[in-house]
Scaffold this active site. Structure first.
Site, PDB file in Angstrom:
ATOM      1  N   TYR A  37     -77.831  46.460   2.799  1.00  0.00           N
ATOM      2  CA  TYR A  37     -76.974  47.172   3.748  1.00  0.00           C
ATOM      3  C   TYR A  37     -75.934  46.215   4.330  1.00  0.00           C
ATOM      4  O   TYR A  37     -74.747  46.515   4.387  1.00  0.00           O
ATOM      5  CB  TYR A  37     -77.845  47.750   4.874  1.00  0.00           C
ATOM      6  N   PHE A  81     -47.869  61.878  -0.068  1.00  0.00           N
ATOM      7  CA  PHE A  81     -48.978  62.368  -0.876  1.00  0.00           C
ATOM      8  C   PHE A  81     -49.740  63.368  -0.005  1.00  0.00           C
ATOM      9  O   PHE A  81     -49.738  63.248   1.220  1.00  0.00           O
ATOM     10  CB  PHE A  81     -49.881  61.222  -1.365  1.00  0.00           C
ATOM     11  N   THR A  82     -50.383  64.350  -0.640  1.00  0.00           N
ATOM     12  CA  THR A  82     -51.002  65.459   0.116  1.00  0.00           C
ATOM     13  C   THR A  82     -51.937  64.979   1.235  1.00  0.00           C
ATOM     14  O   THR A  82     -51.769  65.349   2.402  1.00  0.00           O
ATOM     15  CB  THR A  82     -51.805  66.378  -0.840  1.00  0.00           C
ATOM     16  N   ASP A 110     -49.322  52.021  -0.269  1.00  0.00           N
ATOM     17  CA  ASP A 110     -50.395  52.777  -0.920  1.00  0.00           C
ATOM     18  C   ASP A 110     -50.413  52.300  -2.371  1.00  0.00           C
ATOM     19  O   ASP A 110     -49.526  52.622  -3.169  1.00  0.00           O
ATOM     20  CB  ASP A 110     -50.109  54.282  -0.830  1.00  0.00           C
ATOM     21  N   LYS A 132     -58.671  55.191  -8.608  1.00  0.00           N
ATOM     22  CA  LYS A 132     -57.552  54.995  -9.525  1.00  0.00           C
ATOM     23  C   LYS A 132     -57.416  53.501  -9.832  1.00  0.00           C
ATOM     24  O   LYS A 132     -57.665  53.060 -10.946  1.00  0.00           O
ATOM     25  CB  LYS A 132     -56.266  55.534  -8.907  1.00  0.00           C
ATOM     26  N   ARG A 176     -48.837  70.881  -8.938  1.00  0.00           N
ATOM     27  CA  ARG A 176     -48.237  69.985  -7.947  1.00  0.00           C
ATOM     28  C   ARG A 176     -46.900  70.592  -7.536  1.00  0.00           C
ATOM     29  O   ARG A 176     -45.848  70.155  -7.946  1.00  0.00           O
ATOM     30  CB  ARG A 176     -48.043  68.574  -8.512  1.00  0.00           C
ATOM     31  N   PHE A 178     -54.751  74.022  -1.710  1.00  0.00           N
ATOM     32  CA  PHE A 178     -54.814  73.988  -3.176  1.00  0.00           C
ATOM     33  C   PHE A 178     -56.204  73.648  -3.701  1.00  0.00           C
ATOM     34  O   PHE A 178     -56.549  73.987  -4.811  1.00  0.00           O
ATOM     35  CB  PHE A 178     -53.782  72.994  -3.734  1.00  0.00           C
TER      36      PHE A 178
HETATM   37  N1  F0G Z   1     -52.769  58.051  -2.395  1.00  0.00           N
HETATM   38  C1  F0G Z   1     -52.366  58.421  -3.616  1.00  0.00           C
HETATM   39  C2  F0G Z   1     -51.047  57.958  -4.120  1.00  0.00           C
HETATM   40  C3  F0G Z   1     -53.185  59.232  -4.401  1.00  0.00           C
HETATM   41  O1  F0G Z   1     -52.777  59.595  -5.606  1.00  0.00           O
HETATM   42  C4  F0G Z   1     -54.428  59.646  -3.889  1.00  0.00           C
HETATM   43  C5  F0G Z   1     -55.295  60.531  -4.641  1.00  0.00           C
HETATM   44  C6  F0G Z   1     -54.803  59.225  -2.609  1.00  0.00           C
HETATM   45  C7  F0G Z   1     -53.948  58.420  -1.893  1.00  0.00           C
HETATM   46  C8  F0G Z   1     -56.111  59.627  -2.005  1.00  0.00           C
HETATM   47  O2  F0G Z   1     -57.140  58.943  -2.632  1.00  0.00           O
HETATM   48  O3  F0G Z   1     -58.521  60.717  -3.730  1.00  0.00           O
HETATM   49  O4  F0G Z   1     -59.438  58.429  -3.329  1.00  0.00           O
HETATM   50  O5  F0G Z   1     -59.058  59.974  -1.451  1.00  0.00           O
HETATM   51  N2  F0G Z   1     -54.923  61.200  -5.650  1.00  0.00           N
HETATM   52  C9  F0G Z   1     -55.780  62.086  -6.430  1.00  0.00           C
HETATM   53  C10 F0G Z   1     -54.974  62.712  -7.526  1.00  0.00           C
HETATM   54  C11 F0G Z   1     -56.510  63.082  -5.604  1.00  0.00           C
HETATM   55  O6  F0G Z   1     -55.583  63.500  -8.276  1.00  0.00           O
HETATM   56  O7  F0G Z   1     -53.793  62.446  -7.685  1.00  0.00           O
HETATM   57  P1  F0G Z   1     -58.605  59.551  -2.784  1.00  0.00           P
END
Ligand code: F0G
Length: 482
Positions: free
Chosen positions: A80, A132-133, A223, A266, A389, A455
């Site tokens: 831990y 980003f969303t 990011d 990623k 998207r 979405f």
């Molecule tokens: N920033 C970027 C540029 C991303 O593409 C994503 C996630 C995140 C932040 C958030 O990261 O999913 O680990 O919480 N993109 C995914 C996609 C969801 O399918 O493009 P996360």
């Protein structure tokens, strides 16, 4: 595969790896695909994976792992507090980014939650090259406003600009002057800018942004979730850096930023995330929230096995023959679709091939979600799961009106090193077939619309029984083929 020329003169992306563990795929008949799509509320997020043949929804958490990543997972230190796995992770990040402090988090949006809670005050602005969303949602939840200051080229579906992810630095300078630095929480640059088609920024642009920020004492946050693609494009497309190693370019990028966060789903090809900071004071401001939301500071919500895999994955990102695999397959797919007249985002970016649904389905108004309809139709056509998207991925405004997206895209993601060229050719074939029958596809309407990130869980239905028409045409053209 620039270095490997084929006798035929053909340009083919060449797999610089071999497959040693496989997962069997299943392609269900078109009638069953139609049924599955309708049951999933015409939302590719709601499909069950057993019904999907080519899962091209995302590259998140589904990149292929190397044998060295798998091996490292076996020797993880399960504790831990004080896990050696974390210290290996920390020192790899310190080495690559040249920053001292590493805060672990379970994924990218967890980093965004903490960054937004700490730095975004009610009424403040966060300028960025593009949103980003999840980033936008967290900033807004904390009372902030996202301001997109991309260049004009960034929003053109087709452009000769090799760095469509660049920030418009004149606009940024003006914005800082107009609003005052005290009203800017931080400036955010997104590598491999996701929602405009995985498009990179140039190192020169980042340098200019960094100068502007630091001149006004504003934090620059990167990011880096899609950094691997951006690194590849800087090396390939930016004259000044073509002779630098990926490692050198990484260090240069990091030197320009104050805070870097990433989704290791990623970057690192495993499952986790981290916030990396240069200054002790920033570390101190965030570490309490890490323990509150994520976990103790030596695991941050990640399994120690994933931490080991990320550490190796980050090192492997420094290998050009690793990071070129995604972009080269995407370029191949983009070029083949272009030849058939299918409207796609150019230049080809990272992450995936992006189809322009506005031109693919010009008869569907944005309020009926052309990109959502195209994603649904593609699944029915070929068991291919892409991701909408476009307008569907935006939030509805407080007065109930739609936020019409700048672009209506369907992203056909190419998780890194997962699919072979013949599978990619199959996908191209089915997209071209659908393009030839595009008039059959009609719009969608919400049946159930969640308020936040609609979405993901929203359920939709077709405005007419067009899925049935598509199945009928498929049978006419392909007989009893799957
Ligand atoms: N920033 C970027 C540029 C991303 O593409 C994503 C996630 C995140 C932040 C958030 O990261 O999913 O680990 O919480 N993109 C995914 C996609 C969801 O399918 O493009 P996360």
């Amino acid at each position: 595969m620039e270095q490997i020329k084929l006798f035929s003169g053909q340009a083919l992306p060449l797999e610089m790896h071999k497959v040693r563990i496989v997962e069997k795929l299943n392609l269900i008949p078109v009638e069953e695909r139609a049924k599955a799509m309708i049951e999933a509320g015409c939302n590719t997020f709601l499909l069950r994976n057993k019904d999907v043949f080519m899962d091209m929804l995302t590259d998140s958490g589904v990149n292929a792992m190397s044998q060295n990543q798998q091996a490292a997972m076996l020797v993880a230190d399960d504790s831990y507090a004080g896990s050696e796995s974390f210290y290996r992770f920390e020192s790899k990040i310190q080495e690559l980014f040249g920053m001292n402090f590493v805060l672990p988090a379970h994924q990218g949006r967890a980093c965004e939650n903490i960054l937004s809670q700490v730095y975004v005050k009610d009424g403040q602005f966060v300028p960025m090259n593009y949103h980003f969303t999840t980033t936008k949602a967290h900033i807004q939840l904390n009372g902030g406003t996202v301001v997109e200051l991309m260049t004009e080229e960034g929003l053109k579906i087709n452009s000769d600009e090799m760095f469509k992810g660049n920030m418009d630095t004149n606009a940024l300078a003006k914005f800082i002057k107009d609003k005052g630095p005290e009203n800017i929480a931080f400036v955010r640059m997104e590598a491999g800018t996701n929602l405009i088609g995985g498009q990179p920024f140039s190192l020169k642009n980042l340098e200019e942004v960094s100068n502007l920020c630091h001149h006004s004492n504003i934090l620059l946050v990167l990011d880096a979730s899609l950094l691997s693609d951006n690194l590849y494009f800087i090396k390939k497309r930016e004259e000044d850096f073509k002779n630098q190693s990926i490692r050198q370019i990484t260090k240069k990028i990091a030197n320009l930023c104050d805070i870097i966060y990433f989704s290791a789903r990623k970057l690192g090809s495993a499952r986790g995330g981290a916030i990396v900071v240069r200054k002790q004071e920033d570390y101190d401001r965030m570490k309490g929230l890490i323990t509150l939301y994520e976990g103790f500071l030596t695991y941050g919500g990640m399994s120690v096995r994933e931490i080991e895999a990320i550490t190796i994955g980050l090192e492997e990102t420094m290998d050009e023959n690793m990071i070129n695999q995604g972009p080269q397959f995407i370029e191949y797919m983009t070029n083949e679709l272009l030849k058939a007249g299918v409207p796609v985002v150019t230049p080809a970016g990272g992450l995936g091939c992006h189809i322009n649904a506005k031109d693919f389905l010009p008869h569907i108004p944005q309020e009926q979600y052309p990109a959502g309809a195209l994603a649904a139709a593609l699944y029915v056509t070929g068991g291919i799961r892409g991701m909408e998207r476009g307008t569907l991925s935006e939030e509805r405004q407080s007065d109930g009106s739609e936020t019409l997206a700048n672009m209506e895209l369907v992203r056909i993601a190419l998780p890194r090193r997962v699919f072979t060229l013949s599978q990619v050719k199959y996908v191209i074939d089915r997209i071209i077939w659908l393009f030839n029958h595009r008039e059959l596809v009609q719009g969608l309407v919400f049946e159930l619309e969640p308020e936040i990130l609609r979405f993901f869980f929203g359920r939709l239905t077709t405005i007419s029984p067009w899925i049935e028409d598509l199945v009928k045409k498929f049978r006419e053209d392909f007989g009893d083929s799957l």
